[in-house]
Enzyme design. Structure first.
Site, PDB file in Angstrom:
ATOM      1  N   ASP A 284      52.595   5.410  -7.224  1.00 50.56           N
ATOM      2  CA  ASP A 284      51.793   6.562  -7.626  1.00 50.56           C
ATOM      3  C   ASP A 284      51.070   7.170  -6.429  1.00 50.56           C
ATOM      4  O   ASP A 284      50.556   6.456  -5.570  1.00 50.56           O
ATOM      5  CB  ASP A 284      50.753   6.100  -8.667  1.00 50.56           C
ATOM      6  CG  ASP A 284      49.896   7.251  -9.159  1.00 50.56           C
ATOM      7  OD1 ASP A 284      50.458   8.243  -9.658  1.00 50.56           O
ATOM      8  OD2 ASP A 284      48.652   7.169  -9.039  1.00 50.56           O
ATOM      9  N   GLU A 326      56.234   8.707  -5.897  1.00 48.87           N
ATOM     10  CA  GLU A 326      55.691   9.806  -6.686  1.00 48.87           C
ATOM     11  C   GLU A 326      54.977  10.717  -5.700  1.00 48.87           C
ATOM     12  O   GLU A 326      53.845  10.474  -5.300  1.00 48.87           O
ATOM     13  CB  GLU A 326      54.730   9.303  -7.762  1.00 48.87           C
ATOM     14  CG  GLU A 326      54.405  10.380  -8.787  1.00 48.87           C
ATOM     15  CD  GLU A 326      53.074  11.065  -8.555  1.00 48.87           C
ATOM     16  OE1 GLU A 326      52.926  12.233  -8.956  1.00 48.87           O
ATOM     17  OE2 GLU A 326      52.174  10.450  -7.980  1.00 48.87           O
TER      18      GLU A 326
HETATM   19  C1  OTU Z   1      49.515  11.033 -10.183  1.00 46.48           C
HETATM   20  O1  OTU Z   1      49.571  12.427 -10.018  1.00 46.48           O
HETATM   21  C2  OTU Z   1      49.758  10.742 -11.646  1.00 46.48           C
HETATM   22  O2  OTU Z   1      51.034  11.198 -12.002  1.00 46.48           O
HETATM   23  C3  OTU Z   1      48.687  11.392 -12.465  1.00 46.48           C
HETATM   24  O3  OTU Z   1      48.900  11.241 -13.840  1.00 46.48           O
HETATM   25  C4  OTU Z   1      47.370  10.789 -12.048  1.00 46.48           C
HETATM   26  O4  OTU Z   1      46.330  11.506 -12.664  1.00 46.48           O
HETATM   27  C5  OTU Z   1      47.148  10.813 -10.537  1.00 46.48           C
HETATM   28  O5  OTU Z   1      48.299  10.446  -9.793  1.00 46.48           O
HETATM   29  C6  OTU Z   1      46.083   9.841 -10.133  1.00 46.48           C
HETATM   30  O6  OTU Z   1      46.515   8.510 -10.296  1.00 46.48           O
HETATM   31  O7  OTU Z   1      47.878  14.917  -8.206  1.00 46.48           O
HETATM   32  O8  OTU Z   1      47.965  16.167 -10.544  1.00 46.48           O
HETATM   33  O9  OTU Z   1      51.720  14.297  -4.868  1.00 46.48           O
HETATM   34  O10 OTU Z   1      50.737  15.093  -7.392  1.00 46.48           O
HETATM   35  O11 OTU Z   1      49.930  11.694  -7.241  1.00 46.48           O
HETATM   36  C7  OTU Z   1      48.503  14.897 -10.468  1.00 46.48           C
HETATM   37  C8  OTU Z   1      51.397  13.386  -5.842  1.00 46.48           C
HETATM   38  C9  OTU Z   1      48.436  14.333  -9.085  1.00 46.48           C
HETATM   39  C10 OTU Z   1      50.331  13.946  -6.796  1.00 46.48           C
HETATM   40  C11 OTU Z   1      50.127  12.931  -7.836  1.00 46.48           C
HETATM   41  C12 OTU Z   1      49.068  13.018  -8.812  1.00 46.48           C
END
Ligand code: OTU
Length: 647
Positions: A284, A326
């Site tokens: 993540d 991710e």
């Molecule tokens: C991720 O997303 C997860 O998919 C989210 O559901 C979480 O809220 C977040 O991390 C925190 O754990 O910025 O708008 O480039 O886009 O890590 C969502 C990666 C996010 C980011 C992503 C993030």
């Protein structure tokens, strides 16, 4: 054999590895060690060299990997052996993915086990369960605020349930993907609590600042992730008077990856989790691991090095386990997460094709496929041993990541187009069929993102409201069309729970207090199992979409040209409303994908087929049956698609 004079690590490890793993597995471990050691050393040297303890760190990490390999359950070792023989196992044509929250899909992990037939019907070979480790009470960002990495969230079950589920999945040939939240922990995590209590070893796990000087310096160039609900990237701690780095919510404390102890701890978490039976670890927020003042603190070279080192150690301990990045970042920043930038430094095995997702919605709203054609054609190929996951939407909002350069190249003003897309999908634009909602409007940057289920964004709510069958049909055709792109463009297609039966946005999302004011819960509904019973009835939306997705999975299975590692290239053709692309694998006939983003009929010149190497065209799959020829041109119905191959 060591490439570094004076340090014969392989020699030192040899007797231990042979004793613990036996001759065959021990030798295989040593061979992998030989292979990954240069990558590991380089990466750690660059990241932690300044600390001067890399010479000690490397043997410690290798010992951790050996311990994990030793305690790895036998059935997982069997999988490792198979996957070492066929390292592209996850790129096969029959791999289709499904993503859900265990609780919203089936109550808990045991419930998931009871619904595996539903997944098998869809052709699913890869199941991503959203965060399932123990998260904090109350608001927890859908599980992305982990309090204990060693426990399954008690609301979902136990570690034993997770292991049993993994086993049940493996019996059916389904791989399990689980989130590892490695950029931050919940403030309730024991590391954070010890840090708060003043323990220096754990204070070094996070980033504390005595005052606003450094936070202000960073914030000059830091973008906001949740400007609406969690502004700023630092949180004031009344307990100590300090500030702590919190990229996301105030209860999610960013780990300090500049500290090698954080690296070692998270490696331990990763290997332990994988030994429970997890096949794919979703990393993540991977871009955020490294901070550098004067930058946006994303995609820094050190973040890549950290991922490369994690990959090397995972491969060493358990060669069948994959890492998925991710990273929802621009296409130029994205490909490097697959190791595309340096041949000898493999990184993640999978990454999210955010670009394809955004381009699909862009074409649908604009009834124009020129921007997707431009953006997707320009993109670098990814290394053959890695692949994308492709999807129509995911559990997060849709950020309108339209590249400036790509937009100008097709004479579109990028800022205006981004605003148009947000307006369109919130249903504000005249002529819009969509009923989504704005997510995190940021007055500073002008950016607005979008929440909503696929069917709602594609117009199903509107259509059902006034009840015109033609509109319902058009909405469902749009849902199918976007999936037809995701299933055939190249990568593992992921179906997000509910989309397979055209579920619409959850109007009651705000009723649950832990959802706060996070409207991403619009598209994280509870599975409607009553509606799912209609999945075989072609007369209703559930049955239409379910059978279309089943047919797509079946058509994929029929040709290696739709493997994730088969080549893809976008085809130039005269019709601006049509996206056409070719899939090619040396062992199979080519496939031409055609997606018609138009509410009227369109024509496609037959020469496209010849250029794709298709002489005797037949539809492998299409929205409208046999190919429809009209004076040498292919006639495409509104919102239609076809995967065309040669007999
Ligand atoms: C991720 O997303 C997860 O998919 C989210 O559901 C979480 O809220 C977040 O991390 C925190 O754990 O910025 O708008 O480039 O886009 O890590 C969502 C990666 C996010 C980011 C992503 C993030």
């Amino acid at each position: 054999m060591s490439r570094e004079p004076g340090v014969d690590l392989v020699g030192t490890v040899r007797p231990v590895a042979l004793e613990q793993l036996g001759l065959l597995e021990g030798e295989a471990f040593l061979a992998r060690l030989d292979l990954v050691l240069p990558d590991l050393r380089d990466a750690l040297e660059e990241v932690y060299g300044a600390h001067g303890d890399v010479a000690r760190l490397v043997p410690d990490l290798v010992a951790d990997a050996l311990a994990a390999a030793t305690s790895r359950p036998e059935p997982l070792r069997v999988l490792d052996r198979r996957r070492e023989v066929d390292p592209s196992w996850f790129l096969a044509e029959d791999v289709v993915g499904y993503v859900c929250y265990a609780d919203r899909f089936a109550g808990d992990l045991r419930g998931v086990r009871e619904h595996l037939d539903h997944l098998e019907e869809l052709g699913v070979r890869y199941l991503h369960l959203m965060p399932l480790l123990k998260s904090r009470e109350g608001e927890n960002d859908g599980g992305y605020a982990v309090e204990d990495y060693d426990a399954v969230d008690p609301r979902l079950g136990t570690m034993a349930d997770l292991e049993a589920l993994a086993e049940a999945l493996h019996e059916r040939g389904i791989a399990l993907c689980v989130d590892l939240v490695l950029n931050h922990t919940a403030r309730e995590h024991v590391w954070a609590q010890k840090a708060l209590a003043g323990d220096p070893a754990y204070r070094a796990f996070y980033r504390f600042f005595p005052d606003r000087t450094e936070p202000d310096a960073y914030e000059r160039t830091l973008p906001e992730v949740f400007p609406d609900t969690a502004p700023g990237s630092f949180t004031h701690l009344p307990e100590t008077g300090e500030w702590v780095w919190t990229t996301f919510h105030e209860y999610q404390w960013d780990l300090n990856w500049a500290n090698p102890a954080v690296f070692r701890s998270m490696l331990g978490v990763l290997l332990t989790l994988a030994n429970r039976g997890v096949d794919v670890v979703r990393l993540d927020a991977a871009p955020f691991l490294w901070k550098r003042v004067g930058t946006n603190c994303q995609n820094q070279p050190e973040a890549h090095r950290i991922l490369q080192a994690l990959r090397a150690l995972t491969r060493l301990a358990m060669p069948g386990v994959l890492l998925k990045a991710e990273a929802i970042v621009g296409p130029d920043e994205l490909v490097p997460y697959l190791g595309g930038h340096e041949r000898y430094r493999p990184e993640c095995d999978l990454a999210y094709d955010n670009q394809l997702m955004v381009m699909g919605w862009s074409a649908l709203a604009a009834r124009d496929a020129r921007l997707p054609a431009q953006a997707l054609a320009r993109r670098r190929q990814v290394p053959r041993q890695s692949g994308w996951v492709t999807y129509v939407r995911n559990h997060d909002d849709i950020g309108w990541a339209v590249g400036d350069e790509d937009a100008w190249a097709v004479a579109v003003d990028p800022a205006r187009h981004r605003a148009f897309l947000a307006d369109f999908y919130a249903g504000r634009h005249p002529g819009s069929f969509a009923s989504g909602a704005d997510f995190q409007a940021d007055p500073g940057s002008g950016s607005v993102r979008t929440s909503g289920m696929t069917a709602s964004l594609a117009g199903l709510d509107e259509a059902l409201e006034h009840g015109w069958p033609a509109d319902v049909d058009a909405a469902l055709r749009r849902v199918e069309l976007l999936h037809a792109v995701a299933y055939a463009f190249g990568g593992i297609p992921l179906v997000y729970m509910g989309d397979e039966i055209a579920m619409r946005s959850d109007p009651d999302w705000a009723a649950e207090p832990e959802h706060g004011d996070d409207n991403r819960w619009l598209h994280r509904p509870r599975m409607d199992w009553v509606a799912a019973e209609r999945r075989h009835d072609p007369q209703c939306p559930e049955g239409r979409i379910f059978s279309a997705l089943r047919a797509m999975a079946a058509a994929r299975r029929s040709t290696e040209s739709l493997r994730s590692d088969a080549d893809t290239w976008v085809v130039n053709q005269g019709n601006p409303r049509v996206l056409a692309w070719v899939r090619h694998h040396p062992r199979a006939a080519p496939v031409l994908g055609v997606a018609c983003f138009s509410d009227g009929e369109e024509l496609l010149d037959a020469t496209v087929l010849r250029h794709a190497g298709i002489t005797d065209p037949r539809p492998l799959l299409s929205s409208d049956g046999p190919l429809d020829w009209w004076s040498g041109q292919l006639r495409l119905h509104p919102w239609s698609y076809a995967w065309i191959t040669t007999t």
